[in-house]
Design an enzyme around this catalytic site. Structure first.
Site, mmCIF file in Angstrom:
data_model
loop_
_atom_site.group_PDB
_atom_site.id
_atom_site.type_symbol
_atom_site.label_atom_id
_atom_site.label_comp_id
_atom_site.label_asym_id
_atom_site.label_seq_id
_atom_site.Cartn_x
_atom_site.Cartn_y
_atom_site.Cartn_z
ATOM 1 N N ARG A 150 0.870 -1.172 0.000
ATOM 2 C CA ARG A 150 0.000 0.000 0.000
ATOM 3 C C ARG A 150 0.912 1.228 0.000
ATOM 4 O O ARG A 150 2.027 1.185 0.531
ATOM 5 C CB ARG A 150 -0.884 0.036 1.249
ATOM 6 C CG ARG A 150 -1.834 -1.141 1.395
ATOM 7 C CD ARG A 150 -2.631 -1.008 2.687
ATOM 8 N NE ARG A 150 -3.590 -2.101 2.866
ATOM 9 C CZ ARG A 150 -3.351 -3.212 3.532
ATOM 10 N NH1 ARG A 150 -2.164 -3.389 4.106
ATOM 11 N NH2 ARG A 150 -4.279 -4.153 3.649
ATOM 12 N N LYS A 174 -2.290 -2.265 7.938
ATOM 13 C CA LYS A 174 -3.462 -1.735 8.634
ATOM 14 C C LYS A 174 -3.588 -2.361 10.020
ATOM 15 O O LYS A 174 -3.306 -3.545 10.207
ATOM 16 C CB LYS A 174 -4.723 -2.025 7.814
ATOM 17 C CG LYS A 174 -4.863 -1.160 6.570
ATOM 18 C CD LYS A 174 -6.202 -1.390 5.900
ATOM 19 C CE LYS A 174 -6.393 -0.451 4.728
ATOM 20 N NZ LYS A 174 -7.709 -0.642 4.065
ATOM 21 N N HIS A 245 -2.019 2.488 -6.030
ATOM 22 C CA HIS A 245 -2.741 1.252 -5.728
ATOM 23 C C HIS A 245 -2.831 0.348 -6.947
ATOM 24 O O HIS A 245 -2.966 -0.874 -6.820
ATOM 25 C CB HIS A 245 -4.137 1.582 -5.199
ATOM 26 C CG HIS A 245 -4.605 0.645 -4.129
ATOM 27 N ND1 HIS A 245 -3.994 0.540 -2.894
ATOM 28 C CD2 HIS A 245 -5.613 -0.261 -4.109
ATOM 29 C CE1 HIS A 245 -4.606 -0.369 -2.169
ATOM 30 N NE2 HIS A 245 -5.583 -0.880 -2.877
ATOM 31 N N ARG A 248 -0.191 -2.171 -6.819
ATOM 32 C CA ARG A 248 -0.523 -3.240 -5.861
ATOM 33 C C ARG A 248 -1.454 -4.253 -6.530
ATOM 34 O O ARG A 248 -1.270 -5.471 -6.379
ATOM 35 C CB ARG A 248 -1.174 -2.615 -4.628
ATOM 36 C CG ARG A 248 -1.595 -3.590 -3.533
ATOM 37 C CD ARG A 248 -1.941 -2.780 -2.290
ATOM 38 N NE ARG A 248 -2.826 -3.461 -1.357
ATOM 39 C CZ ARG A 248 -2.426 -4.255 -0.378
ATOM 40 N NH1 ARG A 248 -1.146 -4.520 -0.226
ATOM 41 N NH2 ARG A 248 -3.305 -4.807 0.457
ATOM 42 N N HIS A 271 -4.223 -8.830 3.667
ATOM 43 C CA HIS A 271 -5.682 -8.799 3.790
ATOM 44 C C HIS A 271 -6.117 -9.654 4.976
ATOM 45 O O HIS A 271 -5.709 -10.813 5.078
ATOM 46 C CB HIS A 271 -6.350 -9.355 2.519
ATOM 47 C CG HIS A 271 -6.265 -8.433 1.348
ATOM 48 N ND1 HIS A 271 -6.449 -8.849 0.048
ATOM 49 C CD2 HIS A 271 -6.042 -7.099 1.274
ATOM 50 C CE1 HIS A 271 -6.323 -7.818 -0.761
ATOM 51 N NE2 HIS A 271 -6.075 -6.747 -0.052
ATOM 52 N N TYR A 280 -9.424 -10.564 -7.143
ATOM 53 C CA TYR A 280 -8.448 -10.840 -8.188
ATOM 54 C C TYR A 280 -8.806 -12.080 -9.006
ATOM 55 O O TYR A 280 -8.378 -12.210 -10.147
ATOM 56 C CB TYR A 280 -7.043 -10.958 -7.589
ATOM 57 C CG TYR A 280 -6.617 -9.668 -6.964
ATOM 58 C CD1 TYR A 280 -6.302 -8.563 -7.757
ATOM 59 C CD2 TYR A 280 -6.593 -9.506 -5.590
ATOM 60 C CE1 TYR A 280 -5.964 -7.352 -7.197
ATOM 61 C CE2 TYR A 280 -6.249 -8.300 -5.018
ATOM 62 C CZ TYR A 280 -5.938 -7.223 -5.829
ATOM 63 O OH TYR A 280 -5.615 -6.024 -5.272
#
Length: 306
Positions: A150, A174, A245, A248, A271, A280
């Site tokens: 990110r 995150k 992004h 990514r 994630h 994806y």
């Protein structure tokens, strides 16, 4: 419930998000903004937060639509409301979560834009290496593409997070969750070129450990990187609308096309939910369909006949 008790609950919820969930200031602000939508509605309806029923929440969701809020923003606000009521159950204020059966608006699947390896190469080739930030910018693009970072993870990357001899980096994602990500030989090479230039810089006190710096010796911002990538895309003749992004997404798509397991991609991207990574597979299906339409002999013959 009086206003003082309501304010106390919101304060406890804020501490929960900050201390136990380890959310950043921006994420914290977003969650509280979502909650504010609900609290203002309940105040007008003269309903206390602890007395809320499913019907109240459904009426609230309907008012979001009436305010002209788009489906994506509605879904985000309702997600914030669910977070609040999960906290109320967790903290013992409620026994039953009234949001359990609350539905979010249907969102169409959005397939993110991505670049092929050839397009990433063109992006890097468009960089003028004679300017001071040339090698830095190439290293940034290669790190985003090779490691699937990110942009916030890249701007916060520290020299102490690099283990180049072992070919991996430590990433703080995150919720302050750490993960280890392999780094390619190509990315290491681009970093070393940048480090040669970096050693010649005057670095501001307190900024010494940041990997990527601007001309004034401060660590980069997300906006700086966005502007740089858009500029290079234009110079490379790439017509797609891209951002940091996008690289990514390109990393994940390249891995999936190469046969990587979805769980591996999930871990590399950081994630928490496999459902986020599954986008994806849809993207790869769309790419597969396009390849069939373009290259299958039956389709080629039909186009020629037309």
């Amino acid at each position: 419930m009086d206003k003082n008790k309501s304010s106390n609950i919101v304060r406890r919820y804020t501490r929960y998000l900050k201390l136990q969930r380890s959310y950043s200031d921006n994420t914290l602000e977003a969650y509280l903004h979502d909650l504010d939508w609900l609290l203002r509605y309940l105040n007008k309806a003269d309903v206390q937060p602890l007395d809320v029923k499913l019907d109240d929440l459904q009426q609230f969701a309907a008012t979001l639509h009436e305010h002209g809020i788009g489906a994506k923003s509605q879904a985000r606000i309702l997600s914030g409301v669910r977070s609040f009521y999960r906290f109320l159950v967790l903290d013992g204020y409620l026994e039953v979560d009234p949001t359990e059966l609350l539905e979010s608006p249907h969102l169409p699947k959005h397939l993110p834009e991505y670049l092929t390896t050839e397009e990433v190469d063109a992006l890097e080739a468009s960089i003028d290496l004679s300017v001071k930030e040339g090698h830095r910018n190439r290293a940034i693009i290669e790190m985003l593409f090779s490691c699937g970072l990110r942009v916030s993870e890249l701007t916060n990357l520290k020299l102490s997070d690099l283990f180049l001899e072992d070919k991996f980096i430590r990433v703080l994602g995150k919720g302050n969750k750490e993960r280890l990500v392999p780094i390619s030989d190509r990315a290491i090479q681009e970093l070393e070129y940048w480090f040669d230039d970096r050693r010649q810089m005057t670095i501001k006190p307190g900024e010494e450990d940041y990997v990527f710096l601007n001309r004034r010796g401060h660590h980069l911002t997300r906006t700086m990187i966005l502007i740089m990538i858009k500029k290079q895309a234009e110079m490379a003749g790439i017509k797609k609308t891209i951002s940091p992004h996008t690289l990514r997404h390109s990393f994940a798509t390249a891995l999936l096309k190469g046969g990587a397991d979805l769980r591996v991609i999930q871990a590399l991207l950081g994630h928490s939910d496999i459902g986020t990574t599954e986008i994806y597979t849809h993207l790869d299906d769309a790419s597969l369909r396009k390849d069939i339409l373009e290259h299958h002999p039956r389709n080629i013959k039909y186009r020629n006949e037309q």
